[in-house]
Design a protein around this motif. Sequence first.
Motif, PDB file in Angstrom:
ATOM      1  N   PHE A   9       0.827  -1.205   0.000  1.00 21.51           N
ATOM      2  CA  PHE A   9       0.000   0.000   0.000  1.00 21.51           C
ATOM      3  C   PHE A   9       0.864   1.258   0.000  1.00 21.51           C
ATOM      4  O   PHE A   9       1.940   1.261   0.583  1.00 21.51           O
ATOM      5  CB  PHE A   9      -0.884   0.040   1.251  1.00 21.51           C
ATOM      6  CG  PHE A   9      -1.984  -0.968   1.239  1.00 21.51           C
ATOM      7  CD1 PHE A   9      -3.279  -0.575   0.962  1.00 21.51           C
ATOM      8  CD2 PHE A   9      -1.737  -2.303   1.517  1.00 21.51           C
ATOM      9  CE1 PHE A   9      -4.304  -1.505   0.959  1.00 21.51           C
ATOM     10  CE2 PHE A   9      -2.760  -3.224   1.506  1.00 21.51           C
ATOM     11  CZ  PHE A   9      -4.039  -2.825   1.227  1.00 21.51           C
ATOM     12  N   ALA A  10       0.362   2.307  -0.640  1.00 22.11           N
ATOM     13  CA  ALA A  10       1.026   3.615  -0.596  1.00 22.11           C
ATOM     14  C   ALA A  10      -0.046   4.679  -0.613  1.00 22.11           C
ATOM     15  O   ALA A  10      -1.136   4.469  -1.162  1.00 22.11           O
ATOM     16  CB  ALA A  10       1.943   3.790  -1.799  1.00 22.11           C
ATOM     17  N   SER A  11       0.228   5.824   0.005  1.00 27.91           N
ATOM     18  CA  SER A  11      -0.790   6.874  -0.007  1.00 27.91           C
ATOM     19  C   SER A  11      -0.828   7.519  -1.383  1.00 27.91           C
ATOM     20  O   SER A  11       0.154   7.523  -2.121  1.00 27.91           O
ATOM     21  CB  SER A  11      -0.537   7.899   1.092  1.00 27.91           C
ATOM     22  OG  SER A  11       0.736   8.440   0.949  1.00 27.91           O
ATOM     23  N   LYS A  12      -2.022   8.055  -1.719  1.00 31.81           N
ATOM     24  CA  LYS A  12      -2.262   8.528  -3.076  1.00 31.81           C
ATOM     25  C   LYS A  12      -2.746   9.973  -3.042  1.00 31.81           C
ATOM     26  O   LYS A  12      -3.592  10.311  -2.213  1.00 31.81           O
ATOM     27  CB  LYS A  12      -3.339   7.630  -3.707  1.00 31.81           C
ATOM     28  CG  LYS A  12      -3.733   8.001  -5.113  1.00 31.81           C
ATOM     29  CD  LYS A  12      -4.906   7.136  -5.540  1.00 31.81           C
ATOM     30  CE  LYS A  12      -5.330   7.425  -6.957  1.00 31.81           C
ATOM     31  NZ  LYS A  12      -6.531   6.681  -7.317  1.00 31.81           N
ATOM     32  N   ASP A  13      -2.215  10.784  -3.923  1.00 33.09           N
ATOM     33  CA  ASP A  13      -2.644  12.180  -4.009  1.00 33.09           C
ATOM     34  C   ASP A  13      -3.922  12.259  -4.836  1.00 33.09           C
ATOM     35  O   ASP A  13      -3.940  11.877  -5.996  1.00 33.09           O
ATOM     36  CB  ASP A  13      -1.536  13.004  -4.664  1.00 33.09           C
ATOM     37  CG  ASP A  13      -1.821  14.493  -4.578  1.00 33.09           C
ATOM     38  OD1 ASP A  13      -2.881  14.850  -4.030  1.00 33.09           O
ATOM     39  OD2 ASP A  13      -0.989  15.281  -5.053  1.00 33.09           O
ATOM     40  N   ALA A  69      -3.548  16.466   1.052  1.00 26.68           N
ATOM     41  CA  ALA A  69      -2.928  16.236  -0.252  1.00 26.68           C
ATOM     42  C   ALA A  69      -2.749  14.752  -0.570  1.00 26.68           C
ATOM     43  O   ALA A  69      -3.045  14.302  -1.666  1.00 26.68           O
ATOM     44  CB  ALA A  69      -1.598  16.952  -0.316  1.00 26.68           C
ATOM     45  N   ASN A  70      -2.250  13.986   0.393  1.00 26.91           N
ATOM     46  CA  ASN A  70      -2.034  12.562   0.143  1.00 26.91           C
ATOM     47  C   ASN A  70      -3.036  11.737   0.929  1.00 26.91           C
ATOM     48  O   ASN A  70      -2.687  10.858   1.694  1.00 26.91           O
ATOM     49  CB  ASN A  70      -0.608  12.162   0.519  1.00 26.91           C
ATOM     50  CG  ASN A  70       0.383  12.742  -0.454  1.00 26.91           C
ATOM     51  OD1 ASN A  70       0.278  12.527  -1.652  1.00 26.91           O
ATOM     52  ND2 ASN A  70       1.323  13.509   0.056  1.00 26.91           N
ATOM     53  N   ALA A  71      -4.324  12.025   0.722  1.00 28.16           N
ATOM     54  CA  ALA A  71      -5.347  11.443   1.580  1.00 28.16           C
ATOM     55  C   ALA A  71      -5.754  10.035   1.160  1.00 28.16           C
ATOM     56  O   ALA A  71      -6.152   9.243   1.988  1.00 28.16           O
ATOM     57  CB  ALA A  71      -6.567  12.348   1.591  1.00 28.16           C
ATOM     58  N   GLY A  72      -5.666   9.728  -0.112  1.00 27.77           N
ATOM     59  CA  GLY A  72      -6.153   8.437  -0.583  1.00 27.77           C
ATOM     60  C   GLY A  72      -5.123   7.335  -0.412  1.00 27.77           C
ATOM     61  O   GLY A  72      -4.051   7.541   0.138  1.00 27.77           O
ATOM     62  N   VAL A  73      -5.475   6.164  -0.881  1.00 24.02           N
ATOM     63  CA  VAL A  73      -4.546   5.039  -0.796  1.00 24.02           C
ATOM     64  C   VAL A  73      -4.573   4.313  -2.143  1.00 24.02           C
ATOM     65  O   VAL A  73      -5.581   4.321  -2.849  1.00 24.02           O
ATOM     66  CB  VAL A  73      -4.914   4.101   0.381  1.00 24.02           C
ATOM     67  CG1 VAL A  73      -6.264   3.446   0.184  1.00 24.02           C
ATOM     68  CG2 VAL A  73      -3.846   3.059   0.606  1.00 24.02           C
TER      69      VAL A  73
END
Lengths: 139, 139
Positions: B49-53, B61-65
């Motif tokens: 997993f990594a956070s997504k902009d 800003a990087n709230a999603g995944v």
Amino acid sequence: MFDITSGNKMIQTMDQALTLASKRQAFIASNLANLDTPGYRTKDFSFEGALKSAVEGQISPTSLTTTHAMHLQGSTSSSLPASTDALKPNAERNDGNDVNLDRENMLLSRTQGAYQNASTLIQVELRKLYLLIREASAH
Amino acid sequence: MSIKQILDIASTGMAAQRLRVQLIAANIANSETTRTKEGGPYRRKDAVFASKDLGFAGALANAGVRIAGVKTSQEPFLTRFEPGHPDADPDGVVSYPNVNPVEEMVNLTEASRAYEANIAVVRAAKAMATSALDILRVQ
């Protein structure tokens, strides 16, 4: 003619509360979405502190320049407090992630409650205005 | 509109956890597979997993995944002595996939709990939108 809703302190304050509660909910959504992202840190802001500063900002607003008496003042949109300080007591996992599922779940329902409280209070204020108008027009 | 942001964030979380469950399903389904296209037994797959902009301003800003990649486990295969097996080596030892069913079950539970947490966020956002619409119902 004056604006019947923006002159109302309760509606104005609860308007700020609605905005802040939904913003906080976005942070909680982000924390829960990143429950398993390595290195992710919990994002949050203080709802009470943000509402307090929003309300205080309302009393002495950075007002828009009006060139005519009929111009609306325009409500000062409270900008989101940018601080996303790491939570001190949160135990960090091996992968550097410090999201606490129980804390986020609790905040999720609490923030939802705050949002619904605020919207109910706005509704009550508007109902008062409605009754007032109806009474006045009945005579 | 933050309600839409909340739903966007929660949906990235749900998509990521669903892909993780798909990988767990593949691991469990292939827990006895000794022949693969790449040759040799099946290797356990895991999501990273990594956070997504999502293009949101400020602290969100990087709230999603997102799934940054699928990691193929390089842990040693499990070996069993089965001389009659067509894939046995000259010593009669068969290599089986490095899938540990207990580990997969724990990961499955974790993934489904995380998915449920995102569902709870969606439900909360829906309730908030409904209560905001209720403001209109003054009478």
